[in-house]
Design a protein around this motif. Structure first.
Motif, short mmCIF file in Angstrom:
data_model
loop_
_atom_site.label_atom_id
_atom_site.label_comp_id
_atom_site.label_asym_id
_atom_site.label_seq_id
_atom_site.Cartn_x
_atom_site.Cartn_y
_atom_site.Cartn_z
N ILE A 326 0.85 -1.19 0.00
CA ILE A 326 0.00 0.00 0.00
C ILE A 326 0.88 1.24 0.00
O ILE A 326 0.77 2.09 -0.87
N VAL A 327 1.78 1.30 0.96
CA VAL A 327 2.69 2.44 1.03
C VAL A 327 4.11 1.91 0.93
O VAL A 327 4.47 0.93 1.57
N LYS A 328 4.91 2.56 0.08
CA LYS A 328 6.28 2.09 -0.08
C LYS A 328 7.30 3.02 0.53
O LYS A 328 8.36 2.58 0.96
N SER A 329 7.03 4.28 0.46
CA SER A 329 8.04 5.18 1.00
C SER A 329 7.41 6.43 1.58
O SER A 329 6.30 6.82 1.22
N VAL A 330 8.13 7.02 2.49
CA VAL A 330 7.72 8.28 3.08
C VAL A 330 8.88 9.24 2.88
O VAL A 330 9.98 9.00 3.37
N SER A 331 8.65 10.28 2.10
CA SER A 331 9.76 11.19 1.93
C SER A 331 9.37 12.60 2.35
O SER A 331 8.20 12.93 2.47
N ALA A 332 10.40 13.40 2.56
CA ALA A 332 10.15 14.75 3.03
C ALA A 332 10.96 15.73 2.20
O ALA A 332 12.09 15.44 1.82
N ILE A 333 10.37 16.82 1.88
CA ILE A 333 11.12 17.91 1.25
C ILE A 333 11.14 19.06 2.22
O ILE A 333 10.10 19.58 2.61
N ARG A 334 12.33 19.43 2.61
CA ARG A 334 12.46 20.55 3.53
C ARG A 334 12.73 21.82 2.74
O ARG A 334 12.74 21.83 1.53
N HIS A 335 13.01 22.86 3.48
CA HIS A 335 13.34 24.16 2.87
C HIS A 335 12.26 24.60 1.91
O HIS A 335 12.52 25.02 0.79
N THR A 336 11.04 24.41 2.33
CA THR A 336 9.94 24.87 1.51
C THR A 336 9.12 25.88 2.31
O THR A 336 9.24 25.97 3.54
N ALA A 337 8.32 26.65 1.59
CA ALA A 337 7.49 27.66 2.23
C ALA A 337 6.09 27.59 1.66
O ALA A 337 5.88 27.05 0.57
N LEU A 338 5.15 28.14 2.41
CA LEU A 338 3.77 28.10 1.95
C LEU A 338 3.24 29.52 1.82
O LEU A 338 3.47 30.36 2.69
#
Ligand code: ASP
Ligand code: MG
Length: 485
Positions: A326-338
């Motif tokens: 169902i789920v294979k990976s969890v990734s994160a992108i930092r240095h982002t803004a909203l």
């Protein structure tokens, strides 16, 4: 069995046509170049091989920053840069090639390219500007220098080899310098026409990654990290059985091992999943690199040059049953803004979103994630932090007080992406994701899921990032996975 697993391990049981791409960290010292040559020789015994080579680590960045200094009028750094680049490559030649005649020849080739580089930089200084066209010409030098050296190193250990630039091998692109797109029909014809006779003779062609040429013969580049793309273009052109991307990691992982201790290498992922993972930066790979092989269904293997016993990850059309999760990976992108833009005037006004995105696009701000509430009174966007200033300035100058009434910014967020094709049509995945995150007191700021349901992405405060990733890794039991190293 999941299709391909048995073929590669010792590499040479079944004869295949392989494209092997070596990244910049695989060729940045004499010993590594020797290693790359030996590796190629091992697989060459029973396979047809084409090598694609990146610039020596740091070269492309170096070329880009030298272009910047020229723009700023700083000419002093140029000589130093040319000297340094020459030394790096001469040292590799010196240490990687034993035969004197070949070594001398390699030196002549490197010297010629270095002197051309010097001329190009001189020309740019005279003009006082760097156009996208001249920038591409300039940044092609990294690959133009590394590739012949690998070819000579192969010859040094008795392998027939020829080095070719992307232009020479026949990669035709449009003239969108910096992010040029290959024109695949012509490219395929030209590349196969060029390489088939070499392969028939048992020669190993070594091709520069990252580079093509437009219809006028100008050198173009196909985007940062583009050597992977070159490899898949070549593979599709010559009908290769597989593409191997040799880098310095064991493969795509369930999560960033710096965040999650128990992160595992994934054994198999589908093209669609890899596309999502590439976007979310599991191992940086240009998502476009997958296009040529998706069409032709050529599997890609990601392998570690420094750990060749490890099977790596295979990216294929249809992964075997046991790796469909169902789920294979969890990734994160930092240095982002909203950025959240709002205003009553946005409600029911067709073209509002287009105006906002168009304005940002014209100012070269890339938007990573978007969501709009059905009330239409606000639109939230996630972007790289480095683009934030440009984005808010642009919006303020062109749209504030007109289409939009208010701009709110959260300037330090992280995007978390949960990827897996098994999520499609399965109920309760979102509940599980947000339940796990909530249990750790993490607040979710924004959510997006495409209708493909291949990924679920959400935004949290940067300080909550690691905790959220760990919680999800645990929730979906990703540490207990398919393969031992
Ligand atoms: N040398 C280019 C870059 O650094 C292409 C590549 O490495 O794939 O982006
Ligand atoms: Mg690179």
């Amino acid at each position: 069995m999941a299709g391909y697993t048995s073929i590669w391990h010792l590499g040479s049981r079944i004869s295949m046509r392989l494209v092997m791409k070596f990244g910049g960290t695989a060729v940045d010292s004499p010993n590594k170049v020797r290693h790359v040559a030996q590796l190629t020789k091992t697989y060459k015994k029973s396979n047809d091989i084409v090598c694609v080579v990146s610039a020596v680590r740091g070269m492309t960045d170096g070329l880009l920053s030298i272009a910047d200094s020229v723009k700023r009028g700083d000419k002093t750094s140029i000589d130093e840069f040319v000297k340094k680049s020459a030394k790096i490559h001469f040292d590799i030649v010196q240490g990687a090639i034993s035969d004197k005649k070949l070594r001398d020849h390699a030196q002549v080739v490197v010297r010629k390219i270095v002197s051309e580089l010097k001329d190009v930089l001189g020309g740019i200084v005279l003009l006082g500007e760097v156009t996208p066209k001249s920038l591409d010409y300039l940044i092609s030098f990294g690959e133009r220098l590394s590739t012949p050296i690998v070819s000579f190193a192969l010859q040094d250990i008795g392998i027939k080899s020829i080095s070719l630039t992307g232009k020479e091998v026949g990669i035709l692109t449009d003239s969108n310098f910096g992010e040029a797109r290959p024109l695949m029909d012509t490219t395929k014809l030209r590349v196969s026409h060029k390489l088939e006779p070499m392969l028939k003779k048992g020669t190993v062609p070594v091709v520069t990654g990252f580079i093509g040429a437009d219809q006028y013969g100008n050198i173009t580049t196909i985007g940062r990290g583009g050597s992977d793309y070159t490899a898949t273009i070549v593979a599709a052109s010559i009908g290769a059985e597989e593409v191997w991307l040799w880098s310095d990691v064991d493969g795509l992982m369930t999560a960033d091992p710096k965040i999650v201790k128990g992160a595992q290498v994934l054994r198999e992922v589908s093209f669609a999943e890899a596309m999502e993972m590439a976007l979310f930066g599991a191992k940086y790979m240009h998502p476009r690199a997958l296009e040529p092989v998706i069409e032709t269904k050529i599997p890609i293997r990601i392998r570690n040059t420094f750990n060749i016993k490890h099977a790596g990850t295979v990216i294929t059309q249809n992964p075997g049953k046991e790796s469909q999760k169902i789920v294979k990976s969890v990734s994160a992108i930092r240095h982002t803004a909203l950025i959240d833009v709002s205003g009553g005037g946005m409600v029911g006004a067709p073209g509002t979103a287009a105006k906002i995105f168009d304005t940002l696009a014209k100012n070269r701000v890339n938007i990573m994630m978007i969501s709009q509430s059905p009330s239409e009174s606000s639109i939230s966007m996630v972007l790289r932090k480095t683009d934030l200033d440009k984005a808010t300035t642009t919006l303020e100058l062109s749209l504030l007080g007109k289409v939009i009434k208010q701009i709110n910014v959260v300037d330090d967020v992280a995007v978390i992406a949960v990827v897996g094709s098994g999520m499609r049509g399965i109920k309760g995945v979102a509940a599980k994701v947000f339940g796990a995150v909530a249990k750790h007191g993490v607040n979710v700021i924004m959510i997006a899921q495409g209708s493909s349901e291949l990924n679920l992405a959400f935004v949290v405060n940067s300080s909550d990032c690691d905790q959220a990733v760990r919680a999800l890794h645990r929730e979906f039991d990703l540490a207990r996975t398919t393969r031992k190293g």
